[in-house]
Structures are given as C-alpha cells and as structure tokens.
Scaffold this motif. Structure first.
Motif, PDB file in Angstrom:
ATOM      1  N   GLY A  25       0.814  -1.213   0.000  1.00  0.00           N
ATOM      2  CA  GLY A  25       0.000   0.000   0.000  1.00  0.00           C
ATOM      3  C   GLY A  25       0.844   1.258   0.000  1.00  0.00           C
ATOM      4  N   GLU A  26       1.933   1.246   0.762  1.00  0.00           N
ATOM      5  CA  GLU A  26       2.837   2.398   0.788  1.00  0.00           C
ATOM      6  C   GLU A  26       3.470   2.623  -0.580  1.00  0.00           C
ATOM      7  OE1 GLU A  26       5.677   1.673   3.904  1.00  0.00           O
ATOM      8  OE2 GLU A  26       4.126   1.666   5.452  1.00  0.00           O
ATOM      9  N   ILE A  27       3.866   1.544  -1.246  1.00  0.00           N
ATOM     10  CA  ILE A  27       4.451   1.662  -2.577  1.00  0.00           C
ATOM     11  C   ILE A  27       3.433   2.277  -3.538  1.00  0.00           C
ATOM     12  CG2 ILE A  27       5.241   0.322  -4.581  1.00  0.00           C
ATOM     13  CD1 ILE A  27       7.369   0.625  -2.351  1.00  0.00           C
ATOM     14  N   SER A  28       2.198   1.804  -3.492  1.00  0.00           N
ATOM     15  CA  SER A  28       1.159   2.353  -4.361  1.00  0.00           C
ATOM     16  C   SER A  28       0.944   3.836  -4.088  1.00  0.00           C
ATOM     17  CB  SER A  28      -0.151   1.580  -4.175  1.00  0.00           C
ATOM     18  OG  SER A  28       0.007   0.242  -4.578  1.00  0.00           O
ATOM     19  N   THR A  29       0.918   4.213  -2.828  1.00  0.00           N
ATOM     20  CA  THR A  29       0.733   5.614  -2.455  1.00  0.00           C
ATOM     21  C   THR A  29       1.897   6.472  -2.939  1.00  0.00           C
ATOM     22  OG1 THR A  29      -0.595   4.995  -0.540  1.00  0.00           O
ATOM     23  CG2 THR A  29       0.426   7.188  -0.493  1.00  0.00           C
ATOM     24  N   GLU A  30       3.115   5.957  -2.786  1.00  0.00           N
ATOM     25  CA  GLU A  30       4.288   6.701  -3.240  1.00  0.00           C
ATOM     26  C   GLU A  30       4.293   6.849  -4.762  1.00  0.00           C
ATOM     27  OE1 GLU A  30       7.986   5.202  -1.617  1.00  0.00           O
ATOM     28  OE2 GLU A  30       7.049   4.932   0.344  1.00  0.00           O
ATOM     29  N   ALA A  32       1.641   6.884  -6.680  1.00  0.00           N
ATOM     30  CA  ALA A  32       0.565   7.816  -7.003  1.00  0.00           C
ATOM     31  C   ALA A  32       0.943   9.268  -6.746  1.00  0.00           C
ATOM     32  CB  ALA A  32      -0.694   7.453  -6.220  1.00  0.00           C
ATOM     33  N   ALA A  33       1.950   9.516  -5.910  1.00  0.00           N
ATOM     34  CA  ALA A  33       2.408  10.879  -5.632  1.00  0.00           C
ATOM     35  C   ALA A  33       3.323  11.427  -6.721  1.00  0.00           C
ATOM     36  CB  ALA A  33       3.118  10.924  -4.278  1.00  0.00           C
ATOM     37  N   LEU A  34       3.887  10.566  -7.546  1.00  0.00           N
ATOM     38  CA  LEU A  34       4.853  11.024  -8.554  1.00  0.00           C
ATOM     39  C   LEU A  34       4.278  12.027  -9.555  1.00  0.00           C
ATOM     40  CD1 LEU A  34       6.984   7.824  -9.299  1.00  0.00           C
ATOM     41  CD2 LEU A  34       7.530   9.762  -7.804  1.00  0.00           C
ATOM     42  N   PRO A  35       3.040  11.881 -10.024  1.00  0.00           N
ATOM     43  CA  PRO A  35       2.530  12.879 -10.981  1.00  0.00           C
ATOM     44  C   PRO A  35       2.528  14.312 -10.446  1.00  0.00           C
ATOM     45  CG  PRO A  35       1.178  10.927 -11.072  1.00  0.00           C
ATOM     46  CD  PRO A  35       2.107  10.756  -9.891  1.00  0.00           C
ATOM     47  N   SER A  36       2.399  14.485  -9.156  1.00  0.00           N
ATOM     48  CA  SER A  36       2.428  15.843  -8.602  1.00  0.00           C
ATOM     49  C   SER A  36       3.860  16.355  -8.436  1.00  0.00           C
ATOM     50  CB  SER A  36       1.702  15.884  -7.255  1.00  0.00           C
ATOM     51  OG  SER A  36       2.415  15.137  -6.282  1.00  0.00           O
ATOM     52  N   ARG A  37       4.831  15.478  -8.579  1.00  0.00           N
ATOM     53  CA  ARG A  37       6.232  15.856  -8.376  1.00  0.00           C
ATOM     54  C   ARG A  37       7.039  15.898  -9.664  1.00  0.00           C
ATOM     55  NH1 ARG A  37       8.705  12.139  -4.111  1.00  0.00           N
ATOM     56  NH2 ARG A  37      10.224  13.813  -4.028  1.00  0.00           N
ATOM     57  N   ILE A  38       6.504  15.277 -10.727  1.00  0.00           N
ATOM     58  CA  ILE A  38       7.260  15.170 -11.975  1.00  0.00           C
ATOM     59  C   ILE A  38       6.451  15.766 -13.118  1.00  0.00           C
ATOM     60  CG2 ILE A  38       8.390  13.605 -13.587  1.00  0.00           C
ATOM     61  CD1 ILE A  38       8.685  11.601 -11.272  1.00  0.00           C
ATOM     62  N   PRO A  39       6.972  16.801 -13.764  1.00  0.00           N
ATOM     63  CA  PRO A  39       6.252  17.404 -14.885  1.00  0.00           C
ATOM     64  C   PRO A  39       6.165  16.436 -16.070  1.00  0.00           C
ATOM     65  CG  PRO A  39       8.207  18.704 -14.287  1.00  0.00           C
ATOM     66  CD  PRO A  39       8.226  17.476 -13.463  1.00  0.00           C
ATOM     67  N   GLY A  40       5.115  16.589 -16.859  1.00  0.00           N
ATOM     68  CA  GLY A  40       4.988  15.817 -18.091  1.00  0.00           C
ATOM     69  C   GLY A  40       4.061  14.625 -18.001  1.00  0.00           C
ATOM     70  N   ILE A  41       3.698  14.216 -16.783  1.00  0.00           N
ATOM     71  CA  ILE A  41       2.749  13.115 -16.628  1.00  0.00           C
ATOM     72  C   ILE A  41       1.357  13.718 -16.781  1.00  0.00           C
ATOM     73  CG2 ILE A  41       1.818  11.350 -15.093  1.00  0.00           C
ATOM     74  CD1 ILE A  41       4.588  11.344 -13.660  1.00  0.00           C
ATOM     75  N   ILE A  42       0.648  13.300 -17.834  1.00  0.00           N
ATOM     76  CA  ILE A  42      -0.662  13.906 -18.090  1.00  0.00           C
ATOM     77  C   ILE A  42      -1.820  13.080 -17.545  1.00  0.00           C
ATOM     78  CG2 ILE A  42       0.117  15.279 -20.041  1.00  0.00           C
ATOM     79  CD1 ILE A  42      -1.062  13.179 -21.914  1.00  0.00           C
ATOM     80  N   ASP A  43      -1.549  11.816 -17.175  1.00  0.00           N
ATOM     81  CA  ASP A  43      -2.589  10.999 -16.565  1.00  0.00           C
ATOM     82  C   ASP A  43      -1.924   9.862 -15.800  1.00  0.00           C
ATOM     83  OD1 ASP A  43      -5.210  10.280 -15.924  1.00  0.00           O
ATOM     84  OD2 ASP A  43      -5.462   9.049 -17.706  1.00  0.00           O
ATOM     85  N   ALA A  81      12.900  12.207  -8.330  1.00  0.00           N
ATOM     86  CA  ALA A  81      11.783  11.632  -7.555  1.00  0.00           C
ATOM     87  C   ALA A  81      11.484  10.205  -8.020  1.00  0.00           C
ATOM     88  CB  ALA A  81      10.537  12.510  -7.690  1.00  0.00           C
ATOM     89  N   HIS A  82      11.566   9.963  -9.314  1.00  0.00           N
ATOM     90  CA  HIS A  82      11.354   8.608  -9.822  1.00  0.00           C
ATOM     91  C   HIS A  82      12.505   7.703  -9.411  1.00  0.00           C
ATOM     92  CE1 HIS A  82      11.612   5.457 -13.051  1.00  0.00           C
ATOM     93  NE2 HIS A  82      10.384   5.268 -12.606  1.00  0.00           N
ATOM     94  N   GLN A  83      13.713   8.183  -9.500  1.00  0.00           N
ATOM     95  CA  GLN A  83      14.871   7.388  -9.111  1.00  0.00           C
ATOM     96  C   GLN A  83      14.825   7.017  -7.624  1.00  0.00           C
ATOM     97  OE1 GLN A  83      17.315   6.066 -11.206  1.00  0.00           O
ATOM     98  NE2 GLN A  83      15.738   6.707 -12.656  1.00  0.00           N
ATOM     99  N   ALA A  84      14.399   7.940  -6.783  1.00  0.00           N
ATOM    100  CA  ALA A  84      14.267   7.644  -5.347  1.00  0.00           C
ATOM    101  C   ALA A  84      13.181   6.602  -5.120  1.00  0.00           C
ATOM    102  CB  ALA A  84      13.955   8.930  -4.578  1.00  0.00           C
ATOM    103  N   PHE A  85      12.099   6.690  -5.866  1.00  0.00           N
ATOM    104  CA  PHE A  85      11.021   5.712  -5.759  1.00  0.00           C
ATOM    105  C   PHE A  85      11.521   4.323  -6.160  1.00  0.00           C
ATOM    106  CE2 PHE A  85       7.612   3.405  -7.982  1.00  0.00           C
ATOM    107  CZ  PHE A  85       6.799   3.131  -6.897  1.00  0.00           C
ATOM    108  N   VAL A  86      12.237   4.239  -7.253  1.00  0.00           N
ATOM    109  CA  VAL A  86      12.769   2.956  -7.722  1.00  0.00           C
ATOM    110  C   VAL A  86      13.704   2.351  -6.666  1.00  0.00           C
ATOM    111  CG1 VAL A  86      14.283   1.885  -9.453  1.00  0.00           C
ATOM    112  CG2 VAL A  86      12.473   3.472 -10.175  1.00  0.00           C
ATOM    113  N   ALA A  87      14.541   3.165  -6.055  1.00  0.00           N
ATOM    114  CA  ALA A  87      15.445   2.668  -5.005  1.00  0.00           C
ATOM    115  C   ALA A  87      14.662   2.119  -3.820  1.00  0.00           C
ATOM    116  CB  ALA A  87      16.387   3.775  -4.564  1.00  0.00           C
TER     117      ALA A  87
END
Length: 107
Positions: A25-30, A32-43, A81-87
C-alpha cells in the motif's frame, strides 16, 4: 471524432512473498504521488489485479502513466523523484514488467 495520441507507460509489480499489505500500500501511495512531483505526466491510474483467469504470473499491481511526448517520458525516467522511488522498491519488489506504447498505433 479525432483521438488524442498519448504515450502509455504500463508498469506491473510482483511483490516478494514476505512483503506486507502495508508495504504494498505504501508503494502504491508513493507511486501515485509522482505525478504531482514530476512534470509531463498527463494521466495516472493504478489498481490491484482482480482477474479470475490466473494468468497474471504473480503480478498483482498495475500502474499506468500517460505522456504527451517521448521526451516527457524520458525526463520522468531520470527524474530524481522517480529514481528515489525505484530505489525504495528494492526492499519488497520481486519483479516488474514495463511496456510503453503509443495509443492508436496499429503496429
């Protein structure tokens, strides 16, 4: 009616057998937070497998991101932010599968 062509980035996760529901659940939540932190994600959308077919090969969670351009997707991949998530995934992820495709592409 003309359709909008977008680049879909589909990510499937299979968690380690000892990963707790809370960790998943924490992974899913994290994620789901990436679109607000990374430009270019439209959906962005995600969900947990509910198929009765049993063909998921242990993949349980699906995430789909949409981008307007290849450059937007490429920037997402290297974004800190994506790289930190992957780690963060290393602790509980058994395997992943990623497929990218352009909508409307007959190939």
């Amino acid at each position: 009616m003309p359709s909008i062509t977008v680049l879909r980035h589909v990510v499937l996760f299979a968690f380690k057998p000892d990963a707790s529901p809370a960790q998943c659940g924490e992974i899913s939540t994290e994620f789901a937070a990436l679109p607000s932190r990374i430009p270019g994600i439209i959906d962005f959308e995600y969900g947990v497998n509910v198929s009765p077919e049993g063909l998921n090969d242990s993949f349980s969670h699906c995430f789909m991101l949409s981008f307007g351009t290849t450059a937007d997707r490429d920037n997402y991949l290297v974004h800190p932010a994506h790289q930190a998530f992957v780690a963060r995934l290393e602790a509980c992820l058994d395997k992943s599968l990623v497929i990218d495709y352009w909508t409307g592409d007959p190939a």
